[in-house]
Design an enzyme around this catalytic site. Structure first.
Site, PDB file in Angstrom:
ATOM      1  N   CYS A 167      45.672  38.595  36.831  1.00 32.91           N
ATOM      2  CA  CYS A 167      44.580  38.780  37.793  1.00 32.91           C
ATOM      3  C   CYS A 167      43.714  37.531  37.863  1.00 32.91           C
ATOM      4  CB  CYS A 167      43.755  40.006  37.388  1.00 32.91           C
ATOM      5  SG  CYS A 167      42.215  40.211  38.307  1.00 32.91           S
TER       6      CYS A 167
ATOM      7  N   CYS B 260      39.908  38.089  37.672  1.00 33.34           N
ATOM      8  CA  CYS B 260      39.515  38.436  36.300  1.00 33.34           C
ATOM      9  C   CYS B 260      39.195  37.176  35.509  1.00 33.34           C
ATOM     10  CB  CYS B 260      40.630  39.207  35.601  1.00 33.34           C
ATOM     11  SG  CYS B 260      41.062  40.789  36.354  1.00 33.34           S
TER      12      CYS B 260
END
Length: 311
Positions: free
Chosen positions: A72, A75
């Site tokens: 991700c 993230c």
């Protein structure tokens, strides 16, 4: 599940009951018998097996939970911001990191439909904060609200930090003076004073991007603090072209992490209004873009649609 504004406790909305009282060992930074995490660690990984210990820790100090995955990209943008701000708070919060790929039960319990997802635990109860990589100024203000909520529930403990200065006067200032003034005002719930401090910072330095983002966020927090979500949605549904009614729901959506929903609502309104009535909607969109951050993909998409409606 709708996401309320930061600070709303989601009792019953997230089921963590199966994660309590696990017979597994404590998480790496969970508390010894005296309570609190080890002095050297405010940030730690947690798993399905040991999450019960984190729930217990949240009865002493608020726990921020970062649900992430290695693949991700957002993230990886958000995690350093969370770690920086938790560290700055010197033990008033701790950060529990959950790899959703390795811990599917936690991902399911928190209904992590998209990541990064940031939630908190206060006295064993989940509090949904936001989804996506949001700007540092917004994270800082959400953490301020979280600490206020925790204090209301009697969760005011701190985690001792190894090597931390014991004399507050010896600590370096974490923020420029006007930013600190705004932060203190936000912490006390005085959004008008916070806005004034940010406006003064911008008067002194018009290129102060943190002050711009902070001012937009303070305006948003001030607008939503007394709104009722159900009443606002009902009013907006009854009057789809009522600008103020649509503004209220868009503000609530953005404060609750539903960024795309907020932008879509205002862009649809912009498209439906006569040309000479569009200016306030465009101005509100630009303000909300500033809250989220110009580099955010959702802002970029919304700007593209706005441009297509203008020409």
């Amino acid at each position: 599940m709708s996401t309320p504004a930061p600070g709303a406790v989601l009792r019953g909305a997230v089921d963590l009951s199966s994660l309590r009282n696990r017979p597994a060992g404590q998480p790496e930074a969970a508390a010894p018998a005296g309570g609190g995490a080890p002095a050297s660690r405010l940030i730690f990984d947690v798993t399905d097996a040991d999450f019960g210990q984190v729930l217990e820790l949240s009865r002493t100090v608020p726990v921020v939970v970062d649900l992430w995955a290695d693949w991700c990209g957002p993230c990886k943008q958000l995690s350093p911001v969370l770690e920086k701000l938790v560290t700055e708070l010197g033990g008033r919060l701790v950060l529990a990191k959950v790899d959703v790929d390795a811990n599917p039960q936690l991902a399911q319990s928190f209904r992590a439909q998209s990541i990064p997802l940031v939630v908190a635990l206060v006295a064993g109860q989940p509090v949904q904060l936001f989804t996506g990589a949001v700007p540092e100024a917004q994270v800082r203000e959400v953490f301020t609200q979280l600490l206020q909520l925790a204090a209301q529930h009697g969760v005011t403990g701190t985690v001792p930090v190894e090597g931390a200065e014991t004399d507050a006067e010896d600590r370096p200032a974490a923020l420029p003076p006007l930013h600190q003034e705004a932060f203190d005002a936000i912490e006390s719930g005085d959004y008008q004073a916070a806005a004034a401090a940010y406006e003064q910072a911008l008067a002194e330095n018009p290129r102060d991007e943190d002050a711009k983002a902070g001012l937009a966020q303070v305006h948003l927090l001030g607008r939503v603090q007394n709104l009722d979500l159900a009443a606002a949605r009902a009013a907006a549904a009854a009057a789809p072209h009522d600008v103020e009614a649509q503004f209220a729901v868009a503000d609530l959506d953005l404060a609750g992490g539903h960024v795309d929903d907020a932008f879509a609502r205002l862009l649809d309104l912009f498209a439906a209004l006569p040309t000479d009535e569009r200016a306030p909607v465009r101005a509100r969109l630009l303000e909300l873009f500033g809250v989220v951050g110009d580099a955010d993909p959702r802002v970029i998409r919304a700007r593209g649609r706005l441009a297509s409606l203008l020409f």
